[in-house]
Structure formats: C-alpha cells, structure tokens
Design a protein around this motif. Structure first.
Motif, PDB file in Angstrom:
ATOM      1  N   LEU A 260      24.667 -13.796  20.891  1.00 36.92           N
ATOM      2  CA  LEU A 260      25.240 -13.509  19.702  1.00 36.92           C
ATOM      3  C   LEU A 260      24.926 -14.660  18.683  1.00 36.92           C
ATOM      4  O   LEU A 260      24.567 -14.659  17.540  1.00 36.92           O
TER       5      LEU A 260
ATOM      6  N   ARG B  31      22.595 -14.848  15.220  1.00 35.13           N
ATOM      7  CA  ARG B  31      23.081 -15.535  14.000  1.00 35.13           C
ATOM      8  C   ARG B  31      22.038 -16.468  13.162  1.00 35.13           C
ATOM      9  O   ARG B  31      22.091 -16.511  12.005  1.00 35.13           O
TER      10      ARG B  31
ATOM     11  N   MET C  10      29.159 -11.126  14.040  1.00 32.21           N
ATOM     12  CA  MET C  10      28.503 -11.922  15.354  1.00 32.21           C
ATOM     13  C   MET C  10      29.456 -12.895  15.593  1.00 32.21           C
ATOM     14  O   MET C  10      29.711 -13.218  16.874  1.00 32.21           O
TER      15      MET C  10
ATOM     16  N   ALA D  34      31.802 -13.301  19.171  1.00 34.12           N
ATOM     17  CA  ALA D  34      31.386 -14.509  19.888  1.00 34.12           C
ATOM     18  C   ALA D  34      32.847 -15.123  20.185  1.00 34.12           C
ATOM     19  O   ALA D  34      33.100 -15.483  21.521  1.00 34.12           O
TER      20      ALA D  34
END
Length: 90
Positions: free
Chosen positions: A38, A42, A54, A58
């Motif tokens: 994740l 990003r 995201m 996370a």
C-alpha cells in the motif's frame, strides 16, 4: 481387545502452541507485506483521495498487529491451562 497408546498431553500442547505462534507469524508477515504494498502504491502518484485511502488502510493494518499478539498471548495461556482438553471431553 486392542490397546491404544496413551496420548502425550504435553506434546500435544507444545504442538498447539507452535501452531498458534506459526499462525500469528504468518498473519503478521502478510499484514506487513500488505502495508508495504500500500505504501509503495502511494508513491506511484494516485489521486489524492486514493492516496489518503491507501494510507488509512496501511495504518489500520498496522494497528491490528499488537492485538494479534495479545490474542496469541491469551491463546497460549488457554493451551497451558488445558481448556481445550477440557472442552474436548464434552
């Protein structure tokens, strides 16, 4: 009449503990891999709302890790007390 071998309760408990620890280790590893994926995604420049989502996912994934170890601690105590053996009687 066939004789059966007595079960080694301590061996069974050790195996149950190992299985519980192994399960938590694999789960934690997969959670950390998901967090890494994740965070990497990003960096590829998604829209702001998606990057925020995201990051939220996370962080939410990381927050669950200590609770996983707390559940493991409780599970190991249950195994040591023999609660599963008692439940199997019924």
């Amino acid at each position: 009449m066939r004789r059966t071998k007595p079960k080694n309760i301590e061996f069974d408990r050790r195996e149950e503990k190992r299985a519980a620890v192994r399960s938590v280790a694999v789960s934690t590893l997969l959670q950390l891999l998901a967090v890494a994926a994740l965070l990497y995604l990003r960096t590829l420049g998604p829209p702001d709302w998606l990057a925020g989502l995201m990051l939220f996912l996370a962080v939410a994934d990381l927050i669950t890790i200590p609770f996983t170890f707390a559940a493991l601690w409780q599970r190991v105590k249950e195994i040591e007390k023999g609660e599963l053996d008692e439940a199997r009687k019924y």
